[in-house]
Scaffold this active site. Sequence first.
Site, PDB file in Angstrom:
ATOM      1  N   CYS A   1      -0.980   0.594   7.258  1.00 62.37           N
ATOM      2  CA  CYS A   1      -2.259   0.232   7.294  1.00 62.37           C
ATOM      3  C   CYS A   1      -3.086  -1.396   6.924  1.00 62.37           C
ATOM      4  O   CYS A   1      -2.902  -1.913   6.890  1.00 62.37           O
ATOM      5  CB  CYS A   1      -3.709   1.623   6.541  1.00 62.37           C
ATOM      6  SG  CYS A   1      -3.276   2.882   8.153  1.00 62.37           S
ATOM      7  N   ARG A   2      -3.029  -0.508   5.789  1.00 63.49           N
ATOM      8  CA  ARG A   2      -3.671  -1.749   4.618  1.00 63.49           C
ATOM      9  C   ARG A   2      -3.055  -2.720   4.307  1.00 63.49           C
ATOM     10  O   ARG A   2      -3.274  -3.962   4.058  1.00 63.49           O
ATOM     11  CB  ARG A   2      -4.529  -1.430   2.966  1.00 63.49           C
ATOM     12  CG  ARG A   2      -5.309  -0.071   3.140  1.00 63.49           C
ATOM     13  CD  ARG A   2      -5.260   0.798   1.950  1.00 63.49           C
ATOM     14  NE  ARG A   2      -4.607   1.448   0.968  1.00 63.49           N
ATOM     15  CZ  ARG A   2      -4.508   2.171   0.820  1.00 63.49           C
ATOM     16  NH1 ARG A   2      -5.247   1.667  -0.733  1.00 63.49           N
ATOM     17  NH2 ARG A   2      -3.243   2.669   0.195  1.00 63.49           N
ATOM     18  N   SER A   3      -1.516  -2.919   3.644  1.00 65.70           N
ATOM     19  CA  SER A   3      -1.244  -3.886   3.487  1.00 65.70           C
ATOM     20  C   SER A   3      -0.057  -4.991   4.777  1.00 65.70           C
ATOM     21  O   SER A   3      -0.543  -6.036   4.640  1.00 65.70           O
ATOM     22  CB  SER A   3       0.272  -3.254   2.565  1.00 65.70           C
ATOM     23  OG  SER A   3       1.291  -2.159   3.752  1.00 65.70           O
TER      24      SER A   3
ATOM     25  N   ASN B   1       2.339   1.488   4.374  1.00 67.16           N
ATOM     26  CA  ASN B   1       2.944   0.143   4.633  1.00 67.16           C
ATOM     27  C   ASN B   1       2.444   0.145   6.165  1.00 67.16           C
ATOM     28  O   ASN B   1       2.754  -0.331   7.533  1.00 67.16           O
ATOM     29  CB  ASN B   1       4.529  -0.230   4.799  1.00 67.16           C
ATOM     30  CG  ASN B   1       4.233  -1.454   4.737  1.00 67.16           C
ATOM     31  OD1 ASN B   1       5.374  -2.130   5.433  1.00 67.16           O
ATOM     32  ND2 ASN B   1       3.223  -2.708   4.471  1.00 67.16           N
TER      33      ASN B   1
ATOM     34  N   CYS C   1       0.809  -1.687   0.294  1.00 64.94           N
ATOM     35  CA  CYS C   1      -0.051  -0.054   0.008  1.00 64.94           C
ATOM     36  C   CYS C   1       0.794   1.052  -0.139  1.00 64.94           C
ATOM     37  O   CYS C   1       2.285   1.190  -0.802  1.00 64.94           O
ATOM     38  CB  CYS C   1      -0.957   0.496   1.204  1.00 64.94           C
ATOM     39  SG  CYS C   1       0.157   0.105   2.798  1.00 64.94           S
TER      40      CYS C   1
ATOM     41  N   ASP D   1      -8.511   4.251   1.611  1.00 63.16           N
ATOM     42  CA  ASP D   1      -6.928   3.944   2.400  1.00 63.16           C
ATOM     43  C   ASP D   1      -7.872   4.824   3.996  1.00 63.16           C
ATOM     44  O   ASP D   1      -8.552   5.011   3.392  1.00 63.16           O
ATOM     45  CB  ASP D   1      -6.036   4.709   2.339  1.00 63.16           C
ATOM     46  CG  ASP D   1      -4.721   5.152   3.414  1.00 63.16           C
ATOM     47  OD1 ASP D   1      -5.128   4.982   3.994  1.00 63.16           O
ATOM     48  OD2 ASP D   1      -3.991   6.009   2.962  1.00 63.16           O
TER      49      ASP D   1
END
Length: 238
Positions: A87-89, A85, A82, A207
Site C-alpha cells: 500500500c504505502r511504500s 509493501n 512500510c 496504513d
Amino acid sequence: MMYCPKLTASLTIPSYLPFCHYTRQFLPSHFRSSDKNPNLVSIIRAKPRISHSLRCFASSSMATTPPTQSSETKPYSVLFVCLGNICRSPAAEGVFRDIVKKRGLDSKFNIDSAGTIDYHEGNMADPRMRSAAKRRGIEITSLSRPIKASDFREFDLILAMDDQNKEDILKAYNVWKARGNFPPDADKKVKLMCSYCKKHNDKFVPDPYYGGAQGFEKVLDLLEDACESLLDSVTVQS
C-alpha cells in the site's frame, strides 16, 4: 469484497521481523483448504496489534544523508518502506518516480520500495492503492519484497512510513550488523517519510488497509507533499 492475498502453507516469517496484517495467535486456526484446490487456503482477517504511538522527531531528521564522493556518476538511491509493501511504500515509490520523471531527473535516481515482512512477496500492490494512484496519473507497477541487509549498503536514504516501521527496520539492521560489515552509521539513513511534509502536519503515513477509499487518498496527499520536498532537499544538497 475486501482484498485478500493468497497464502501458502509454506509461509515463514523471519523472527526479527513483525507479522503482517494478521495476528500470529489467530493464524493457525483459520487455515481452510479449498474444495476446488487443496493447495489454496483462506484466512479470516484479524486486525493487527500494531502500535502507532509516535514521537516527534527533531528538525534534524529533515536532513538527507549527503551523497558520497561518487554521487556525480552514481544515482542517488531512495528506498521507501512500510509493513507489507503493498500500500504505502509502493505508492511512495510510484509518486516519487512520477515527480522525478516530470523534472527530467530519471537518470539521477535509483528508486525502490520494500516491506518489513515477506508475507506479500512477489505480489502487486493492493488494487485499491493502484486505482487511487492511477486516478492521479500515477502508475504503481512494483512487486512486493522484504527489506534486506544489502539495502543498507545500496541505498542512500531509507524512508519509513511510520514509527513502527522505523523501529522494525532498525531491529533488522542490528541483527544484520552483528553478522557482517556495514558502512559506518548506516542506520542513520533511516528516516520518517512525513519528516519531509511541508503542507501537512501529520507525523506518519497511516496504513489505509482496513479503511475506505478516503484512506488511500489521504496516503497519496501525504506522499505527494513529502516527495516534492524530498526531491527539493536532495537536489539542493547535490
